[in-house]
Design a protein around this motif. Structure first.
Motif, short mmCIF file in Angstrom:
data_model
loop_
_atom_site.label_atom_id
_atom_site.label_comp_id
_atom_site.label_asym_id
_atom_site.label_seq_id
_atom_site.Cartn_x
_atom_site.Cartn_y
_atom_site.Cartn_z
N ASP A 97 -43.85 -30.94 -43.29
CA ASP A 97 -43.97 -29.60 -43.92
C ASP A 97 -42.44 -29.17 -44.14
O ASP A 97 -41.99 -28.86 -43.24
CB ASP A 97 -44.87 -28.52 -43.25
N PRO A 98 -41.86 -29.38 -45.40
CA PRO A 98 -40.57 -28.78 -45.65
C PRO A 98 -40.39 -27.41 -45.29
O PRO A 98 -39.10 -26.88 -45.43
CB PRO A 98 -40.15 -29.21 -47.24
N ASP A 99 -41.34 -26.46 -45.48
CA ASP A 99 -41.28 -25.09 -45.32
C ASP A 99 -41.26 -24.45 -43.71
O ASP A 99 -41.20 -23.45 -43.54
CB ASP A 99 -42.27 -24.29 -46.12
N VAL A 100 -41.41 -25.59 -42.98
CA VAL A 100 -41.59 -24.91 -41.47
C VAL A 100 -40.41 -25.65 -41.01
O VAL A 100 -40.14 -27.00 -41.01
CB VAL A 100 -42.88 -25.43 -41.15
N ASP A 101 -39.80 -24.88 -39.90
CA ASP A 101 -38.94 -25.69 -39.00
C ASP A 101 -39.57 -26.59 -38.00
O ASP A 101 -39.57 -26.26 -36.87
CB ASP A 101 -37.92 -24.56 -38.24
N ASP A 102 -39.67 -27.75 -38.39
CA ASP A 102 -40.55 -28.69 -37.60
C ASP A 102 -39.55 -30.05 -37.40
O ASP A 102 -39.28 -30.79 -38.31
CB ASP A 102 -41.76 -29.05 -38.50
N PRO A 103 -39.11 -30.27 -36.22
CA PRO A 103 -38.37 -31.53 -35.61
C PRO A 103 -39.21 -32.87 -36.02
O PRO A 103 -38.70 -34.20 -35.86
CB PRO A 103 -37.69 -31.34 -34.72
N CYS A 104 -40.46 -32.99 -36.12
CA CYS A 104 -41.28 -34.02 -36.23
C CYS A 104 -41.40 -34.64 -37.62
O CYS A 104 -41.41 -33.87 -38.59
CB CYS A 104 -42.94 -33.63 -35.56
N ARG A 113 -45.59 -44.33 -37.42
CA ARG A 113 -44.88 -43.86 -35.84
C ARG A 113 -44.46 -42.46 -35.98
O ARG A 113 -43.47 -42.18 -36.98
CB ARG A 113 -43.91 -45.05 -35.94
N SER A 114 -45.00 -41.49 -35.32
CA SER A 114 -44.70 -40.02 -35.21
C SER A 114 -43.53 -40.36 -34.31
O SER A 114 -43.31 -40.83 -33.20
CB SER A 114 -45.88 -39.27 -34.62
N VAL A 115 -42.45 -39.32 -34.85
CA VAL A 115 -40.91 -39.18 -34.18
C VAL A 115 -40.64 -37.62 -33.78
O VAL A 115 -41.08 -37.09 -34.94
CB VAL A 115 -39.87 -39.85 -35.16
N THR A 116 -40.39 -37.16 -32.96
CA THR A 116 -40.12 -35.92 -32.63
C THR A 116 -38.75 -35.85 -32.26
O THR A 116 -38.17 -36.06 -31.29
CB THR A 116 -40.84 -35.08 -31.74
N ALA A 117 -37.83 -35.29 -33.38
CA ALA A 117 -36.43 -35.05 -32.84
C ALA A 117 -36.03 -33.99 -32.01
O ALA A 117 -37.17 -33.19 -31.87
CB ALA A 117 -35.40 -35.04 -34.24
N VAL A 118 -34.87 -33.80 -31.36
CA VAL A 118 -34.78 -32.61 -30.59
C VAL A 118 -34.32 -31.26 -31.30
O VAL A 118 -34.53 -30.27 -30.99
CB VAL A 118 -33.65 -32.90 -29.63
N SER A 121 -32.15 -30.33 -37.46
CA SER A 121 -30.77 -30.77 -37.66
C SER A 121 -30.91 -32.37 -37.55
O SER A 121 -30.16 -33.05 -38.62
CB SER A 121 -29.70 -30.08 -37.07
N ALA A 122 -31.18 -32.73 -36.50
CA ALA A 122 -31.24 -34.10 -36.05
C ALA A 122 -32.07 -34.95 -37.07
O ALA A 122 -31.61 -35.95 -37.49
CB ALA A 122 -31.45 -34.38 -34.75
N LYS A 123 -33.37 -34.36 -37.53
CA LYS A 123 -34.25 -34.87 -38.30
C LYS A 123 -33.54 -35.29 -39.54
O LYS A 123 -33.65 -36.27 -40.02
CB LYS A 123 -35.53 -34.16 -38.54
N TYR A 124 -33.01 -34.24 -40.28
CA TYR A 124 -32.50 -34.24 -41.52
C TYR A 124 -31.14 -35.31 -41.17
O TYR A 124 -30.87 -36.14 -42.34
CB TYR A 124 -32.08 -33.04 -42.08
N SER A 141 -34.35 -46.98 -53.61
CA SER A 141 -34.64 -45.51 -53.05
C SER A 141 -35.58 -45.61 -51.95
O SER A 141 -36.48 -46.02 -52.08
CB SER A 141 -34.70 -44.54 -54.13
N LEU A 142 -35.24 -44.77 -50.97
CA LEU A 142 -36.37 -44.58 -49.79
C LEU A 142 -37.32 -43.62 -50.14
O LEU A 142 -36.95 -42.74 -50.80
CB LEU A 142 -35.57 -44.04 -48.67
N ASN A 143 -38.58 -43.81 -49.79
CA ASN A 143 -39.64 -43.05 -50.44
C ASN A 143 -39.73 -41.90 -49.32
O ASN A 143 -40.03 -42.25 -48.18
CB ASN A 143 -41.06 -44.00 -50.47
N LEU A 144 -39.45 -40.68 -49.91
CA LEU A 144 -39.36 -39.46 -48.90
C LEU A 144 -40.71 -38.46 -49.58
O LEU A 144 -40.61 -38.41 -50.68
CB LEU A 144 -37.98 -38.80 -48.97
N GLN A 145 -41.09 -38.05 -48.58
CA GLN A 145 -42.15 -36.92 -48.84
C GLN A 145 -41.91 -35.91 -47.88
O GLN A 145 -41.77 -35.81 -46.63
CB GLN A 145 -43.68 -37.50 -48.61
N ASN A 146 -42.32 -34.38 -48.35
CA ASN A 146 -42.28 -33.36 -47.59
C ASN A 146 -40.82 -33.03 -46.91
O ASN A 146 -40.55 -32.67 -45.76
CB ASN A 146 -43.26 -33.06 -46.54
N PHE A 147 -39.71 -33.24 -47.69
CA PHE A 147 -38.40 -32.88 -47.20
C PHE A 147 -37.78 -32.00 -48.06
O PHE A 147 -37.90 -31.94 -49.17
CB PHE A 147 -37.58 -34.08 -47.04
N ASP A 148 -36.87 -30.92 -47.69
CA ASP A 148 -36.06 -30.27 -48.44
C ASP A 148 -34.80 -30.93 -49.14
O ASP A 148 -33.95 -31.29 -48.43
CB ASP A 148 -35.59 -28.99 -47.83
#
Length: 189
Positions: A97-104, A113-118, A121-124, A141-148
Protein backbone atom coordinates in the motif's frame (compact mmCIF):
# COMPACT_ATOMS: atom_id res chain seq x y z
CA UNK A 1 28.35 1.46 11.42
CA UNK A 2 26.70 0.42 8.16
CA UNK A 3 29.92 0.92 6.18
CA UNK A 4 31.79 -1.34 8.63
CA UNK A 5 29.03 -3.90 8.39
CA UNK A 6 29.10 -3.66 4.58
CA UNK A 7 32.88 -4.22 4.55
CA UNK A 8 32.59 -7.16 6.93
CA UNK A 9 29.85 -8.88 4.92
CA UNK A 10 31.74 -8.19 1.70
CA UNK A 11 34.90 -9.75 3.15
CA UNK A 12 33.27 -12.76 4.81
CA UNK A 13 30.44 -13.67 2.42
CA UNK A 14 30.56 -12.00 -0.95
CA UNK A 15 34.26 -11.72 -1.89
CA UNK A 16 34.86 -15.49 -1.51
CA UNK A 17 31.84 -16.09 -3.78
CA UNK A 18 33.27 -13.54 -6.27
CA UNK A 19 30.36 -11.19 -5.73
CA UNK A 20 30.20 -7.48 -4.96
CA UNK A 21 27.68 -6.38 -2.34
CA UNK A 22 25.68 -3.53 -3.88
CA UNK A 23 23.03 -2.79 -1.26
CA UNK A 24 21.65 -4.27 1.94
CA UNK A 25 18.97 -3.45 4.49
CA UNK A 26 18.17 -4.85 7.88
CA UNK A 27 14.97 -6.87 7.96
CA UNK A 28 12.84 -8.38 10.70
CA UNK A 29 12.63 -12.17 10.87
CA UNK A 30 11.09 -14.51 13.45
CA UNK A 31 14.36 -16.37 14.14
CA UNK A 32 17.05 -15.04 16.49
CA UNK A 33 19.87 -12.79 15.39
CA UNK A 34 20.03 -9.93 12.93
CA UNK A 35 18.88 -10.45 9.36
CA UNK A 36 19.68 -8.53 6.19
CA UNK A 37 18.31 -8.53 2.67
CA UNK A 38 21.34 -8.18 0.42
CA UNK A 39 21.74 -7.52 -3.30
CA UNK A 40 25.00 -8.51 -4.97
CA UNK A 41 26.45 -8.73 -8.48
CA UNK A 42 28.64 -11.64 -9.55
CA UNK A 43 31.54 -11.66 -12.00
CA UNK A 44 29.23 -12.84 -14.77
CA UNK A 45 26.88 -9.87 -14.02
CA UNK A 46 24.27 -12.13 -12.41
CA UNK A 47 22.37 -10.19 -9.75
CA UNK A 48 21.40 -12.11 -6.63
CA UNK A 49 19.18 -11.31 -3.68
CA UNK A 50 19.81 -13.16 -0.45
CA UNK A 51 18.79 -13.16 3.17
CA UNK A 52 21.82 -13.09 5.46
CA UNK A 53 21.51 -14.13 9.07
CA UNK A 54 24.00 -12.74 11.56
CA UNK A 55 24.22 -14.75 14.74
CA UNK A 56 26.37 -13.32 17.47
CA UNK A 57 28.67 -15.83 19.10
CA UNK A 58 30.38 -14.98 22.35
CA UNK A 59 34.11 -15.70 22.65
CA UNK A 60 35.77 -15.40 25.99
CA UNK A 61 39.10 -13.64 26.26
CA UNK A 62 41.17 -13.00 29.34
CA UNK A 63 41.54 -9.33 30.04
CA UNK A 64 44.93 -7.70 29.45
CA UNK A 65 45.81 -7.39 33.15
CA UNK A 66 47.97 -10.15 34.68
CA UNK A 67 46.36 -9.67 38.08
CA UNK A 68 42.84 -9.83 36.80
CA UNK A 69 41.34 -13.20 36.07
CA UNK A 70 38.03 -11.83 34.84
CA UNK A 71 36.89 -12.65 31.35
CA UNK A 72 35.43 -10.20 28.90
CA UNK A 73 33.40 -11.21 25.91
CA UNK A 74 33.83 -10.02 22.37
CA UNK A 75 31.25 -10.39 19.70
CA UNK A 76 32.28 -12.27 16.61
CA UNK A 77 29.62 -12.11 13.94
CA UNK A 78 28.83 -15.24 11.98
CA UNK A 79 27.15 -14.53 8.66
CA UNK A 80 25.23 -17.19 6.75
CA UNK A 81 23.06 -16.91 3.67
CA UNK A 82 19.76 -18.57 4.42
CA UNK A 83 17.93 -17.87 1.13
CA UNK A 84 19.25 -16.95 -2.34
CA UNK A 85 17.35 -15.85 -5.45
CA UNK A 86 18.29 -14.52 -8.87
CA UNK A 87 16.98 -11.08 -9.85
CA UNK A 88 15.94 -12.56 -13.20
CA UNK A 89 13.49 -14.84 -11.36
CA UNK A 90 11.86 -11.88 -9.57
CA UNK A 91 8.54 -11.33 -11.34
CA UNK A 92 7.02 -8.64 -9.10
CA UNK A 93 7.85 -6.45 -6.10
CA UNK A 94 4.65 -5.49 -4.31
CA UNK A 95 4.81 -2.60 -1.83
CA UNK A 96 1.33 -3.54 -0.54
CA UNK A 97 0.00 0.00 0.00
CA UNK A 98 1.78 3.18 -1.18
CA UNK A 99 -0.42 5.42 0.97
CA UNK A 100 0.49 3.77 4.28
CA UNK A 101 3.83 3.96 6.07
CA UNK A 102 4.38 0.19 5.87
CA UNK A 103 7.90 -1.30 5.78
CA UNK A 104 6.57 -4.66 4.57
CA UNK A 105 6.76 -5.69 0.90
CA UNK A 106 6.38 -8.86 -1.13
CA UNK A 107 8.94 -10.43 -3.47
CA UNK A 108 7.31 -12.68 -6.07
CA UNK A 109 9.56 -15.54 -7.21
CA UNK A 110 8.25 -19.10 -7.67
CA UNK A 111 6.76 -18.46 -4.25
CA UNK A 112 5.91 -15.15 -2.63
CA UNK A 113 8.41 -14.05 0.03
CA UNK A 114 7.20 -11.47 2.54
CA UNK A 115 9.92 -9.08 3.74
CA UNK A 116 9.62 -6.58 6.58
CA UNK A 117 12.29 -3.90 6.52
CA UNK A 118 13.19 -1.99 9.68
CA UNK A 119 11.80 1.20 8.08
CA UNK A 120 10.02 2.45 4.97
CA UNK A 121 13.18 4.27 4.03
CA UNK A 122 15.06 0.96 3.98
CA UNK A 123 12.29 -0.59 1.89
CA UNK A 124 12.58 2.13 -0.76
CA UNK A 125 16.40 1.98 -0.65
CA UNK A 126 16.46 -1.69 -1.62
CA UNK A 127 13.75 -1.25 -4.26
CA UNK A 128 15.67 1.63 -5.89
CA UNK A 129 18.76 -0.60 -6.03
CA UNK A 130 16.75 -3.47 -7.55
CA UNK A 131 15.26 -1.16 -10.21
CA UNK A 132 18.69 0.19 -11.17
CA UNK A 133 20.28 -3.26 -11.30
CA UNK A 134 17.40 -4.70 -13.31
CA UNK A 135 17.71 -1.88 -15.86
CA UNK A 136 21.49 -2.30 -16.04
CA UNK A 137 22.05 -6.06 -15.92
CA UNK A 138 18.74 -7.63 -16.95
CA UNK A 139 17.94 -5.05 -19.67
CA UNK A 140 14.32 -4.98 -18.57
CA UNK A 141 12.25 -2.94 -16.18
CA UNK A 142 11.42 -4.47 -12.86
CA UNK A 143 7.70 -5.02 -12.34
CA UNK A 144 6.65 -2.89 -9.35
CA UNK A 145 3.24 -2.53 -7.78
CA UNK A 146 1.94 -0.33 -4.96
CA UNK A 147 4.95 1.98 -4.59
CA UNK A 148 5.11 5.76 -4.55
CA UNK A 149 7.02 6.45 -7.78
CA UNK A 150 8.33 9.79 -6.52
CA UNK A 151 10.56 7.82 -4.11
CA UNK A 152 11.60 5.20 -6.65
CA UNK A 153 12.73 7.31 -9.61
CA UNK A 154 12.99 11.03 -8.94
CA UNK A 155 11.97 12.84 -12.12
CA UNK A 156 12.92 16.36 -11.13
CA UNK A 157 15.74 18.40 -12.57
CA UNK A 158 17.48 18.38 -9.20
CA UNK A 159 17.79 14.62 -8.85
CA UNK A 160 21.46 14.67 -9.86
CA UNK A 161 23.26 16.23 -6.89
CA UNK A 162 26.56 16.56 -8.76
CA UNK A 163 25.04 18.74 -11.47
CA UNK A 164 23.26 20.88 -8.87
CA UNK A 165 26.49 21.49 -6.97
CA UNK A 166 28.26 22.64 -10.14
CA UNK A 167 25.30 24.83 -11.15
CA UNK A 168 25.08 26.47 -7.73
CA UNK A 169 28.83 27.12 -7.75
CA UNK A 170 28.60 28.80 -11.18
CA UNK A 171 25.70 30.96 -9.93
CA UNK A 172 27.69 31.93 -6.84
CA UNK A 173 30.65 33.08 -8.98
CA UNK A 174 28.36 34.99 -11.36
CA UNK A 175 26.70 36.84 -8.46
CA UNK A 176 30.11 37.71 -7.00
CA UNK A 177 31.28 39.08 -10.36
CA UNK A 178 28.11 41.14 -10.72
CA UNK A 179 28.54 42.59 -7.23
CA UNK A 180 32.20 43.41 -7.86
CA UNK A 181 31.39 45.12 -11.15
CA UNK A 182 28.80 47.34 -9.44
CA UNK A 183 31.12 48.42 -6.64
CA UNK A 184 32.90 51.74 -7.11
CA UNK A 185 36.63 51.60 -6.63
CA UNK A 186 38.12 54.67 -4.95
CA UNK A 187 40.79 56.29 -7.04
CA UNK A 188 43.73 57.80 -5.23
CA UNK A 189 44.67 60.90 -7.07
Amino acid sequence: MSSLLREEMQRVLFRPAKHRLVEFIEIEEPSRGKHFLCVSVGQNKVVELCVVQCQESQKSLKSGSKRSHTKRSTIQDCYTRTEIWSLQNLTLVDGRDPDVDDPCFLLHFDKVRSVTAVSCSAKYTIVRALVALSDKHCQESLNLQNFDWAYIKPSTFYSNKGDCAVLSQICFYAINLACLSLCQVPLDG
